[in-house]
Design an enzyme around this catalytic site. Structure first.
Site, PDB file in Angstrom:
ATOM      1  N   ASN A 199      40.934  45.518  51.593  1.00 46.24           N
ATOM      2  CA  ASN A 199      39.893  44.507  51.812  1.00 46.24           C
ATOM      3  C   ASN A 199      40.525  43.136  51.605  1.00 46.24           C
ATOM      4  O   ASN A 199      40.719  42.694  50.480  1.00 46.24           O
ATOM      5  CB  ASN A 199      38.749  44.744  50.810  1.00 46.24           C
ATOM      6  CG  ASN A 199      37.671  43.678  50.907  1.00 46.24           C
ATOM      7  OD1 ASN A 199      37.651  42.899  51.863  1.00 46.24           O
ATOM      8  ND2 ASN A 199      36.782  43.638  49.923  1.00 46.24           N
ATOM      9  N   LYS A 226      39.305  40.289  52.357  1.00 45.04           N
ATOM     10  CA  LYS A 226      38.323  39.217  52.087  1.00 45.04           C
ATOM     11  C   LYS A 226      38.626  38.013  52.975  1.00 45.04           C
ATOM     12  O   LYS A 226      38.984  38.207  54.139  1.00 45.04           O
ATOM     13  CB  LYS A 226      38.323  38.883  50.591  1.00 45.04           C
ATOM     14  CG  LYS A 226      38.198  40.137  49.712  1.00 45.04           C
ATOM     15  CD  LYS A 226      37.915  39.864  48.276  1.00 45.04           C
ATOM     16  CE  LYS A 226      37.825  41.186  47.519  1.00 45.04           C
ATOM     17  NZ  LYS A 226      37.335  41.039  46.165  1.00 45.04           N
ATOM     18  N   HIS A 244      29.348  44.867  49.975  1.00 48.43           N
ATOM     19  CA  HIS A 244      30.280  44.464  48.925  1.00 48.43           C
ATOM     20  C   HIS A 244      29.540  43.552  47.936  1.00 48.43           C
ATOM     21  O   HIS A 244      28.667  42.773  48.338  1.00 48.43           O
ATOM     22  CB  HIS A 244      31.473  43.733  49.537  1.00 48.43           C
ATOM     23  CG  HIS A 244      32.577  43.513  48.552  1.00 48.43           C
ATOM     24  ND1 HIS A 244      32.533  42.507  47.616  1.00 48.43           N
ATOM     25  CD2 HIS A 244      33.731  44.193  48.330  1.00 48.43           C
ATOM     26  CE1 HIS A 244      33.629  42.578  46.864  1.00 48.43           C
ATOM     27  NE2 HIS A 244      34.368  43.588  47.275  1.00 48.43           N
ATOM     28  N   GLU A 277      30.305  40.895  46.589  1.00 45.38           N
ATOM     29  CA  GLU A 277      30.367  39.464  46.920  1.00 45.38           C
ATOM     30  C   GLU A 277      29.304  39.113  47.957  1.00 45.38           C
ATOM     31  O   GLU A 277      28.779  38.005  47.953  1.00 45.38           O
ATOM     32  CB  GLU A 277      31.781  39.111  47.408  1.00 45.38           C
ATOM     33  CG  GLU A 277      32.759  39.065  46.237  1.00 45.38           C
ATOM     34  CD  GLU A 277      34.197  39.403  46.593  1.00 45.38           C
ATOM     35  OE1 GLU A 277      34.560  39.384  47.780  1.00 45.38           O
ATOM     36  OE2 GLU A 277      34.969  39.701  45.663  1.00 45.38           O
ATOM     37  N   GLU A 326      32.439  50.336  43.108  1.00 44.93           N
ATOM     38  CA  GLU A 326      33.164  49.161  42.629  1.00 44.93           C
ATOM     39  C   GLU A 326      32.344  48.481  41.536  1.00 44.93           C
ATOM     40  O   GLU A 326      31.467  47.654  41.840  1.00 44.93           O
ATOM     41  CB  GLU A 326      33.371  48.163  43.772  1.00 44.93           C
ATOM     42  CG  GLU A 326      34.210  48.670  44.909  1.00 44.93           C
ATOM     43  CD  GLU A 326      34.896  47.521  45.646  1.00 44.93           C
ATOM     44  OE1 GLU A 326      36.131  47.528  45.707  1.00 44.93           O
ATOM     45  OE2 GLU A 326      34.200  46.611  46.118  1.00 44.93           O
ATOM     46  N   GLY A 383      38.730  42.165  40.541  1.00 44.18           N
ATOM     47  CA  GLY A 383      39.537  40.966  40.308  1.00 44.18           C
ATOM     48  C   GLY A 383      39.730  40.603  38.846  1.00 44.18           C
ATOM     49  O   GLY A 383      40.223  39.526  38.521  1.00 44.18           O
ATOM     50  N   SER A 437      40.429  46.100  40.754  1.00 43.06           N
ATOM     51  CA  SER A 437      41.703  45.942  40.045  1.00 43.06           C
ATOM     52  C   SER A 437      42.671  47.113  40.226  1.00 43.06           C
ATOM     53  O   SER A 437      43.447  47.426  39.325  1.00 43.06           O
ATOM     54  CB  SER A 437      41.458  45.684  38.546  1.00 43.06           C
ATOM     55  OG  SER A 437      40.711  44.499  38.376  1.00 43.06           O
TER      56      SER A 437
HETATM   57  P1  PGA Z   1      40.318  43.783  43.636  1.00 42.21           P
HETATM   58  O1  PGA Z   1      39.070  43.735  44.656  1.00 42.21           O
HETATM   59  O2  PGA Z   1      41.150  44.961  44.032  1.00 42.21           O
HETATM   60  O3  PGA Z   1      41.020  42.476  43.864  1.00 42.21           O
HETATM   61  O4  PGA Z   1      39.757  43.920  42.270  1.00 42.21           O
HETATM   62  C1  PGA Z   1      38.451  44.908  45.105  1.00 42.21           C
HETATM   63  C2  PGA Z   1      37.307  44.559  46.010  1.00 42.21           C
HETATM   64  O5  PGA Z   1      36.652  43.532  45.795  1.00 42.21           O
HETATM   65  O6  PGA Z   1      37.036  45.292  46.982  1.00 42.21           O
END
Ligand code: PGA
Length: 248
Positions: free
Chosen positions: A10, A12, A97, A99, A171, A177, A213
């Protein structure tokens, strides 16, 4: 032979159009190699999809989108339809997601509409679910997940031509993150709960990913979890060597 996994990158809103193309051309052969035994998909920004599907044409590496419209077509300025994503060569699409839930106020109903529109257009939805830190502290994890998955009970399944496959990405918002990985025993309990819940309510086949992460150091022990089929990878997927370390 070891288990084969699904790895979804992903990206983003990282990597510009030029950066995405340069990166894919630079690592094309190795990326294709990584996807021979496992499923590997890159989800770039919308603008990059056509170019990237051309780069990986006739290879096992797949391209996905990060979102789609909740409507089939029509006057929805700024939206991108599932049918156009399919025609552009996408195989997957991430929906829901955290976000998008947090910054763009997407609701469970809208997200579920997207899931069914994707399935109608033969794309595989990657449905993201997960609780916030506060919800976890309040002991609400399973309640939140149940609410996010509830729409899978929809009668819309009957409108689909074939029994589809969907991917569910667990998630936890607090793990994204942050560098924090859930306790593996607790994570296994959640993955098992998701598998039981989904198989009890609807007729499709499904896979379960973990996201949050994941990197070259954390992936090896996570891969040992019995109910895990792969990863949704954010930050670490931007760096080819890190992605390679996760897959290998
Ligand atoms: P990350 O993000 O691996 O940077 O924690 C995962 C995601 O948001 O899909």
């Amino acid at each position: 032979m070891s288990k084969s996994f699904i790895y979804i990158a992903n990206w983003k809103m990282h990597k510009s159009y030029h950066e995405a193309i340069t990166w894919c051309l630079q690592y094309k052969d190795e990326l294709v190699q990584l996807s021979t035994r496992n499923t590997v998909a890159i989800c770039p920004q919308f603008t990059d999809i056509v170019e990237l599907t051309n780069i990986f044409k006739n290879t096992a590496l797949k391209i996905g989108a990060q979102n789609c419209a909740a409507y089939e077509s029509g006057s929805y300025t700024g939206e991108v339809s599932a049918v156009s994503l399919a025609q552009s060569g996408c195989s997957y699409c991430i929906v829901g997601h955290s976000e998008r839930r947090i910054y763009f106020h997407e609701t469970d109903d809208t997200i579920m509409q997207k899931v069914f529109i994707l399935l109608k257009n033969t794309l595989i939805p990657i449905l993201c679910i997960g609780e916030t830190a506060q919800e976890k502290e309040q002991g609400l994890t399973f309640k939140v997940l149940e609410k996010q998955l509830y729409g899978l009970r929809s009668p819309s399944w009957n409108l689909l031509p074939t029994l589809p496959t969907i991917i569910i990405a667990y998630e936890p918002v607090w793990a994204i993150g942050s560098g924090i990985i859930p306790d593996h025993n607790k994570l296994e309990t959640v993955l098992l709960w998701i598998a039981d819940y989904v198989s009890s309510i609807h007729p499709c086949s499904f896979k379960i990913l973990y996201g949050g992460s994941v990197n070259g150091n954390t992936s090896a022990t996570l891969k040992k979890l019995a109910h895990l089929d792969g990863f949704l990878i954010g930050g670490a997927s931007l760096d080819f060597q890190e992605l390679k370390k996760i897959v290998l």
